[in-house]
Design an enzyme around this catalytic site. Structure first.
Site, PDB file in Angstrom:
ATOM      1  N   ARG A  83     -32.408   0.974   2.696  1.00  0.00           N
ATOM      2  CA  ARG A  83     -33.017  -0.055   3.532  1.00  0.00           C
ATOM      3  C   ARG A  83     -33.045  -1.383   2.808  1.00  0.00           C
ATOM      4  O   ARG A  83     -33.451  -1.470   1.643  1.00  0.00           O
ATOM      5  CB  ARG A  83     -34.441   0.328   3.940  1.00  0.00           C
ATOM      6  CG  ARG A  83     -35.074  -0.767   4.794  1.00  0.00           C
ATOM      7  CD  ARG A  83     -36.220  -0.304   5.587  1.00  0.00           C
ATOM      8  NE  ARG A  83     -36.803  -1.394   6.365  1.00  0.00           N
ATOM      9  CZ  ARG A  83     -37.775  -1.222   7.213  1.00  0.00           C
ATOM     10  NH1 ARG A  83     -38.275  -0.029   7.405  1.00  0.00           N
ATOM     11  NH2 ARG A  83     -38.257  -2.243   7.885  1.00  0.00           N
ATOM     12  N   ARG A  92     -32.290  -2.229  11.278  1.00  0.00           N
ATOM     13  CA  ARG A  92     -32.560  -1.660   9.960  1.00  0.00           C
ATOM     14  C   ARG A  92     -31.726  -0.408   9.724  1.00  0.00           C
ATOM     15  O   ARG A  92     -31.450   0.338  10.649  1.00  0.00           O
ATOM     16  CB  ARG A  92     -34.035  -1.376   9.764  1.00  0.00           C
ATOM     17  CG  ARG A  92     -34.633  -0.474  10.807  1.00  0.00           C
ATOM     18  CD  ARG A  92     -36.114  -0.586  10.835  1.00  0.00           C
ATOM     19  NE  ARG A  92     -36.451  -1.803  11.534  1.00  0.00           N
ATOM     20  CZ  ARG A  92     -37.614  -2.052  12.085  1.00  0.00           C
ATOM     21  NH1 ARG A  92     -38.566  -1.181  12.018  1.00  0.00           N
ATOM     22  NH2 ARG A  92     -37.827  -3.178  12.711  1.00  0.00           N
ATOM     23  N   ASP A  95     -35.706   3.522   8.945  1.00  0.00           N
ATOM     24  CA  ASP A  95     -37.123   3.224   9.121  1.00  0.00           C
ATOM     25  C   ASP A  95     -37.858   4.552   9.162  1.00  0.00           C
ATOM     26  O   ASP A  95     -37.512   5.431   9.949  1.00  0.00           O
ATOM     27  CB  ASP A  95     -37.328   2.453  10.432  1.00  0.00           C
ATOM     28  CG  ASP A  95     -38.751   1.944  10.598  1.00  0.00           C
ATOM     29  OD1 ASP A  95     -39.398   1.642   9.577  1.00  0.00           O
ATOM     30  OD2 ASP A  95     -39.207   1.852  11.748  1.00  0.00           O
ATOM     31  N   ASP A  97     -41.682   6.043   9.529  1.00  0.00           N
ATOM     32  CA  ASP A  97     -43.063   5.701   9.878  1.00  0.00           C
ATOM     33  C   ASP A  97     -43.921   6.944   9.924  1.00  0.00           C
ATOM     34  O   ASP A  97     -43.533   7.953  10.538  1.00  0.00           O
ATOM     35  CB  ASP A  97     -43.123   5.032  11.262  1.00  0.00           C
ATOM     36  CG  ASP A  97     -42.522   3.648  11.286  1.00  0.00           C
ATOM     37  OD1 ASP A  97     -42.689   2.920  10.289  1.00  0.00           O
ATOM     38  OD2 ASP A  97     -41.893   3.289  12.298  1.00  0.00           O
TER      39      ASP A  97
END
Length: 173
Positions: A83, A92, A95, A97
């Site tokens: 990243r 991106r 990612d 999360d």
């Protein structure tokens, strides 16, 4: 051991490879045990729409790490996988999360659990429902299924044929 749901997304470069590498890095960490991984879904961008489509998935892990430790682990994995920091809501490479950490409700300047706005994103809800059909939102106490049924905006375009079990040696559910 805590159960943690992690959302994975990529819309830049070889999207499948970025997802695969992130899963492999998580698997390498002896403090995180992968319990399940959803299918991959191709989705329209959320937020800033003028960018390539995403590939998204959700994984369920079990860990003894604290919320803060997991947060720092996934941020480190993002960097290892490739990243490159860019503008907020922009394209991106990868990612990761943290969506849910057990039934914890937590917020500070670094992290918010449940993940902010996850309940507005079918590309998070559908994969979560796939791997945990009885999951309940810790804030509203509604089932993920009910939240999904009441969702106004949809982002999922299709399910991608890909099997994460090949990456982790078939050891996940």
């Amino acid at each position: 051991m805590s159960k943690v749901y992690i959302g994975l997304g990529s819309n830049k470069g070889d999207r499948k490879e970025f997802l695969q590498n992130a899963v492999s890095e998580i698997e390498k960490d002896s403090g995180m045990f992968i319990l399940n991984i959803s299918s991959i879904y191709e989705t329209k961008p959320y937020g800033v729409e003028d960018q390539p489509n995403y590939l998204n998935a959700v994984m369920l892990i079990e860990t003894d790490y604290s919320l803060l430790e997991i947060y720092h682990k996934v941020k480190k994995i993002e960097k290892i996988v490739g990243r490159i920091e860019s503008k907020r809501w922009g394209p991106r490479e990868i990612d990761l999360d943290i969506i849910l950490y057990d039934s914890m409700i937590y917020r500070d300047e670094l992290i918010e659990i449940p993940h902010k706005e996850y309940s507005k994103r079918d590309f998070v809800l559908v994969p979560m429902l796939e791997i945990s059909p009885d999951l309940i939102d810790p804030i509203t106490k509604e089932s993920i299924c009910t939240i999904l049924e009441n969702l106004e905006q949809k982002f999922i375009l299709n399910k991608v044929e890909y099997n994460f079990k090949e990456i982790v040696g078939g050891e996940i559910a």
